[in-house]
Scaffold this motif. Structure first.
Motif, PDB file in Angstrom:
ATOM      1  N   LEU A 128       2.240   3.418  -5.541  1.00 49.66           N
ATOM      2  CA  LEU A 128       2.600   3.027  -6.859  1.00 49.66           C
ATOM      3  C   LEU A 128       2.354   3.592  -8.041  1.00 49.66           C
ATOM      4  CD1 LEU A 128       2.283   0.112  -4.587  1.00 49.66           C
ATOM      5  CD2 LEU A 128       2.255  -1.139  -6.843  1.00 49.66           C
ATOM      6  N   ARG A 129       1.194   4.130  -7.990  1.00 53.24           N
ATOM      7  CA  ARG A 129       0.585   5.007  -8.934  1.00 53.24           C
ATOM      8  C   ARG A 129       1.513   6.312  -8.960  1.00 53.24           C
ATOM      9  NH1 ARG A 129      -1.617   1.751 -12.683  1.00 53.24           N
ATOM     10  NH2 ARG A 129      -3.472   0.663 -11.919  1.00 53.24           N
ATOM     11  N   SER A 130       1.705   6.937  -7.806  1.00 49.67           N
ATOM     12  CA  SER A 130       2.355   8.191  -7.485  1.00 49.67           C
ATOM     13  C   SER A 130       3.809   7.997  -8.269  1.00 49.67           C
ATOM     14  CB  SER A 130       2.396   8.535  -5.993  1.00 49.67           C
ATOM     15  OG  SER A 130       1.121   8.909  -5.582  1.00 49.67           O
ATOM     16  N   ARG A 182       4.789  -5.027 -12.915  1.00 51.15           N
ATOM     17  CA  ARG A 182       6.197  -5.291 -12.428  1.00 51.15           C
ATOM     18  C   ARG A 182       6.612  -4.467 -11.340  1.00 51.15           C
ATOM     19  NH1 ARG A 182      10.919  -6.619 -14.759  1.00 51.15           N
ATOM     20  NH2 ARG A 182      12.633  -5.372 -14.768  1.00 51.15           N
ATOM     21  N   ILE A 183       5.939  -3.414 -11.071  1.00 52.41           N
ATOM     22  CA  ILE A 183       6.182  -2.497  -9.680  1.00 52.41           C
ATOM     23  C   ILE A 183       6.011  -3.402  -8.798  1.00 52.41           C
ATOM     24  CG2 ILE A 183       5.689  -0.770  -8.279  1.00 52.41           C
ATOM     25  CD1 ILE A 183       5.420   0.819 -10.807  1.00 52.41           C
ATOM     26  N   GLY A 195      -0.357  -6.206  -3.164  1.00 55.15           N
ATOM     27  CA  GLY A 195      -1.361  -5.619  -2.469  1.00 55.15           C
ATOM     28  C   GLY A 195      -1.045  -5.107  -1.125  1.00 55.15           C
ATOM     29  N   GLU A 196       0.186  -4.769  -0.773  1.00 57.10           N
ATOM     30  CA  GLU A 196       0.600  -4.203   0.420  1.00 57.10           C
ATOM     31  C   GLU A 196       0.953  -3.008  -0.047  1.00 57.10           C
ATOM     32  OE1 GLU A 196       3.812  -4.710   4.008  1.00 57.10           O
ATOM     33  OE2 GLU A 196       3.389  -6.598   2.613  1.00 57.10           O
ATOM     34  N   TRP A 197       0.756  -1.795   0.987  1.00 55.34           N
ATOM     35  CA  TRP A 197       1.018  -0.599   0.547  1.00 55.34           C
ATOM     36  C   TRP A 197       2.473  -0.314   0.548  1.00 55.34           C
ATOM     37  CZ3 TRP A 197       3.251   3.490   3.429  1.00 55.34           C
ATOM     38  CH2 TRP A 197       3.121   4.883   3.248  1.00 55.34           C
ATOM     39  N   PHE A 198       3.080   0.449  -0.232  1.00 52.55           N
ATOM     40  CA  PHE A 198       4.659   0.805  -0.360  1.00 52.55           C
ATOM     41  C   PHE A 198       4.510   2.238   0.387  1.00 52.55           C
ATOM     42  CE2 PHE A 198       6.060  -0.997  -4.646  1.00 52.55           C
ATOM     43  CZ  PHE A 198       5.651  -2.314  -4.191  1.00 52.55           C
ATOM     44  N   ILE A 203       8.951   2.521  -3.040  1.00 59.44           N
ATOM     45  CA  ILE A 203       8.933   2.837  -4.298  1.00 59.44           C
ATOM     46  C   ILE A 203      10.106   3.431  -4.929  1.00 59.44           C
ATOM     47  CG2 ILE A 203       7.839   5.213  -3.760  1.00 59.44           C
ATOM     48  CD1 ILE A 203       6.736   2.849  -6.833  1.00 59.44           C
ATOM     49  N   SER A 204      10.928   4.371  -4.419  1.00 60.57           N
ATOM     50  CA  SER A 204      12.041   5.024  -4.888  1.00 60.57           C
ATOM     51  C   SER A 204      13.041   3.805  -5.286  1.00 60.57           C
ATOM     52  CB  SER A 204      12.767   6.167  -3.901  1.00 60.57           C
ATOM     53  OG  SER A 204      11.824   6.721  -3.603  1.00 60.57           O
TER      54      SER A 204
END
Length: 208
Positions: A128-130, A182-183, A195-198, A203-204
């Motif tokens: 998410l941060r990337s 929002r993401i 809380g789950e890894w994207f 993310i795209s």
């Protein structure tokens, strides 16, 4: 070198990654910079290691003695001095460029991402941060050009830079359309719980 290279890794495509065989050059987002001589790079590595050690020193608390506060102040002065030296060791043009890029990373103690109780993305928000970093730097280049530099708040373009920064604040509000809140909520619509890894695909789609 590794820290700076990895921090900017999300900003470069694999096709744009330069060869690491040339020890006298450094690349950032397609721009090439000449590195200082070998002695300066060794000194730079020593400073990086010293800064790493300083990161793990105990921080002052409410019960901290005046002696500890004085020591903490000295450590802060030392860190400031190290930063000044770092700015001299790196090529000035590269340093100004690097310091003008957005780098989003884990944070905590922001308003909960409702309906969950998450107040931090530590441990799950890397993608998410990337994605935020990629989008923020894309907007920065699009609105202010690749050669814009964060030099001084008196710069006429500073308001645009601040505006872009506000778009990524850690809150659910109209002024922060690209917040982690929002993401995460958009990811939930795509089947990813808060809380789950994207993954890269998720993310795209969220960015789109």
């Amino acid at each position: 070198m590794n820290h700076l290279w990895m921090s900017g890794a999300d900003l470069m495509s694999h096709d744009d990654t330069p060869s690491m065989s040339d020890d006298n050059e450094l690349w950032l987002l397609g721009c090439r910079y000449e590195l200082p001589d070998a002695n300066a790079r060794r000194m730079q590595q020593d400073i990086l290691e010293a800064q790493t050690d300083d990161m793990f020193r105990p921080r002052p608390t409410d019960s901290t003695s005046s002696h500890d506060i004085s020591s903490s102040s000295n450590a802060t002065d030392s860190k400031t001095s190290n930063a000044a030296v770092m700015s001299l060791l790196w090529p000035p043009d590269f340093y100004a460029d690097f310091c003008s890029r957005y780098w989003m990373t884990y944070r905590h103690n922001y308003p909960p991402i409702r309906p969950s109780h998450y107040k931090t993305d530590i441990g799950w928000g890397c993608m998410l941060r990337s994605g935020q970093s990629l989008l923020a730097n894309t907007l920065l280049i699009h609105l202010l050009s690749r050669h814009w530099r964060r030099v001084t708040p008196s710069n006429p373009s500073w308001k645009t830079y601040v505006k872009i920064t506000h778009w990524f604040l850690d809150e659910l509000s109209p002024r922060a359309p690209f917040s982690i809140h929002r993401i995460a909520l958009l990811g939930k619509q795509l089947g990813k719980n808060i809380g789950e890894w994207f993954g890269p695909s998720t993310i795209s789609q969220v960015i789109q």
